[in-house]
Motif scaffolding. Sequence first.
Motif, short mmCIF file in Angstrom:
data_model
loop_
_atom_site.label_atom_id
_atom_site.label_comp_id
_atom_site.label_asym_id
_atom_site.label_seq_id
_atom_site.Cartn_x
_atom_site.Cartn_y
_atom_site.Cartn_z
N LEU A 166 -0.47 6.04 5.01
CA LEU A 166 0.32 4.90 4.57
C LEU A 166 -0.41 4.10 3.50
CD1 LEU A 166 2.80 3.12 4.82
CD2 LEU A 166 1.73 1.98 6.79
N HIS A 167 -1.70 3.89 3.68
CA HIS A 167 -2.47 3.14 2.69
C HIS A 167 -2.49 3.89 1.36
CE1 HIS A 167 -5.86 1.29 0.59
NE2 HIS A 167 -5.66 0.24 1.37
N ARG A 168 -2.66 5.20 1.40
CA ARG A 168 -2.69 5.98 0.17
C ARG A 168 -1.33 5.92 -0.55
NH1 ARG A 168 -4.63 10.10 2.25
NH2 ARG A 168 -2.75 11.30 2.70
N SER A 169 -0.25 6.09 0.19
CA SER A 169 1.08 6.07 -0.42
C SER A 169 1.44 4.68 -0.94
CB SER A 169 2.13 6.52 0.60
OG SER A 169 1.90 7.86 0.99
N ALA A 170 1.05 3.63 -0.19
CA ALA A 170 1.33 2.26 -0.64
C ALA A 170 0.57 1.95 -1.92
CB ALA A 170 0.95 1.27 0.46
N ASP A 175 0.63 1.24 -7.86
CA ASP A 175 0.17 1.65 -9.19
C ASP A 175 1.32 2.17 -10.04
OD1 ASP A 175 -2.33 0.96 -8.28
OD2 ASP A 175 -2.98 3.02 -7.91
N ALA A 176 2.26 2.90 -9.44
CA ALA A 176 3.39 3.43 -10.20
C ALA A 176 4.30 2.30 -10.66
CB ALA A 176 4.17 4.41 -9.34
N ILE A 177 4.48 1.29 -9.81
CA ILE A 177 5.30 0.14 -10.21
C ILE A 177 4.62 -0.63 -11.34
CG2 ILE A 177 6.09 -2.13 -9.43
CD1 ILE A 177 6.81 -0.81 -6.76
N ALA A 178 3.31 -0.81 -11.22
CA ALA A 178 2.56 -1.51 -12.28
C ALA A 178 2.66 -0.77 -13.60
CB ALA A 178 1.10 -1.67 -11.86
N ALA A 179 2.72 0.57 -13.55
CA ALA A 179 2.81 1.37 -14.77
C ALA A 179 4.24 1.53 -15.26
CB ALA A 179 2.20 2.75 -14.52
N GLY A 180 5.21 1.06 -14.49
CA GLY A 180 6.61 1.18 -14.88
C GLY A 180 7.15 2.59 -14.75
N LEU A 182 9.19 4.85 -12.88
CA LEU A 182 10.22 4.77 -11.84
C LEU A 182 10.22 6.02 -10.95
CD1 LEU A 182 12.64 3.38 -10.52
CD2 LEU A 182 14.10 4.47 -12.25
N GLU A 183 10.16 7.20 -11.55
CA GLU A 183 10.22 8.43 -10.75
C GLU A 183 9.04 8.53 -9.80
OE1 GLU A 183 10.52 13.29 -11.38
OE2 GLU A 183 10.63 11.94 -13.11
N ALA A 184 7.83 8.24 -10.29
CA ALA A 184 6.65 8.28 -9.42
C ALA A 184 6.73 7.21 -8.34
CB ALA A 184 5.38 8.09 -10.25
N ALA A 185 7.27 6.04 -8.68
CA ALA A 185 7.41 4.96 -7.69
C ALA A 185 8.40 5.33 -6.61
CB ALA A 185 7.84 3.67 -8.39
N GLN A 186 9.48 5.97 -6.98
CA GLN A 186 10.48 6.38 -5.99
C GLN A 186 9.89 7.40 -5.01
OE1 GLN A 186 13.64 7.69 -8.58
NE2 GLN A 186 14.76 5.76 -8.37
N GLN A 187 9.12 8.37 -5.53
CA GLN A 187 8.52 9.36 -4.64
C GLN A 187 7.47 8.73 -3.75
OE1 GLN A 187 9.47 12.62 -4.14
NE2 GLN A 187 8.10 12.31 -2.39
N ASN A 249 6.24 -6.01 -8.73
CA ASN A 249 4.77 -6.00 -8.61
C ASN A 249 4.27 -6.81 -7.43
OD1 ASN A 249 3.60 -4.49 -11.10
ND2 ASN A 249 5.21 -5.80 -11.96
N GLY A 250 4.83 -8.00 -7.23
CA GLY A 250 4.38 -8.86 -6.13
C GLY A 250 4.65 -8.24 -4.77
N ALA A 251 5.84 -7.65 -4.62
CA ALA A 251 6.19 -7.02 -3.34
C ALA A 251 5.29 -5.81 -3.08
CB ALA A 251 7.65 -6.59 -3.35
#
Length: 385
Positions: A166-170, A175-180, A182-187, A249-251
């Motif tokens: 969970l820590h690794r995925s979170a 990081d994916a959200i910070a980089a914008g 979307l596809e990596a963030a969704q996965q 980013n905050g969430a």
Amino acid sequence: MTRNAELVPPSPRAMRLGLVMSFLLMLFALGVFILSLEAVRTPNDDGYRVDVTASGCEPNRLEVPAGQRTFTVVNRSDRAIEWEIVDGVMVLAERENIAPGLRQPLTATLKAGDYAMTCGLLSNPHGTLHVVAGESDAETPALSTTAFVGPLAEYRVYTTLQLRKLHRSAAELRDAIAAGDLEAAQQAYRDARRVDLHLAMPIGLFSDLDQRLNAHAADFEQRENDPAFVGFQRLAGGLFEQQSTAGLNGAAEQLVADVDTLTARLKSASIPPAQLADGSARILETWLDHHRDDDAIGQHDLADLVALTEGADKIVSLLSPLLESQSPATLHTLEANLAALQRDLQADADSSASRSAADDADLLQATRALARSLTGINPALTLEG
């Protein structure tokens, strides 16, 4: 041929008597109706009534005897609400998504002490539940606590490994959200959410963490715009409904911080044996609370149920040896209901066709059956909450 007797009009005295009797019958019916409403406010066969308004619980303080008690939670506000019994930050029982004007039962086994009641919106003040020891209550000898050392130790190993995932995925999600991306963030969201639900039982024991990680927008005064609305539901709305990483980013940062807090708490806390089964039943009932019989089950909800069932499967495997010796019939029913739900979920995964209302109804029925089976474990093992 005999003539029909002429009808004789009733006398004024008989008419007055009839009117009086009708009035008395109306008063009696009204009295029965009022008593039926008031009866749920006091101890009886139906339990105890708590009305949840827009501002809190009525009554705000409730006193009940120790033991298994049933509460009727009535939503008198204009939005869906939840009601929980909380010991410190640990949730003992809960009922979510009670629609306006409706009532839901909740049964919990309580020891003597003082507990808090959440009352609708998370910003509402808590009520107080005072549980009094009953001198006449007969106590059933419980299974020795040493019998649970093995299952609890194995579950600690399981939660430790799941927390690392969970820590690794979170962190990947943050990081994916910070980089914008979307596809990596969704996965990363899908990976983190699945593990989060594997751990739904221990997470659900901590009211504050559970609210931050898993609360829905409707639980907050300002809904989606409420600054306290963070966690997986907030992230899912942005990533999948709005198809954007903007404003998340905050969430995402809060999610990583909450996972760290959860890791620290589970490292130092011990999970009560009675919560293994009851907590697993509660998280399935919570999922059911958000899915009415006439609502279609979406893909995200289906994925959540798959993960919750995987978490419940782990609990069943841990407690199966004890049930085999204490109550084989309980184990047989439990394993049959678990297998039935798993078959339904696998059939949905294998099918390329769209889901029907009958498919959803079967899935809801199978989920309810498993939840009921899980609630039968503690009585079979003479465990108290």
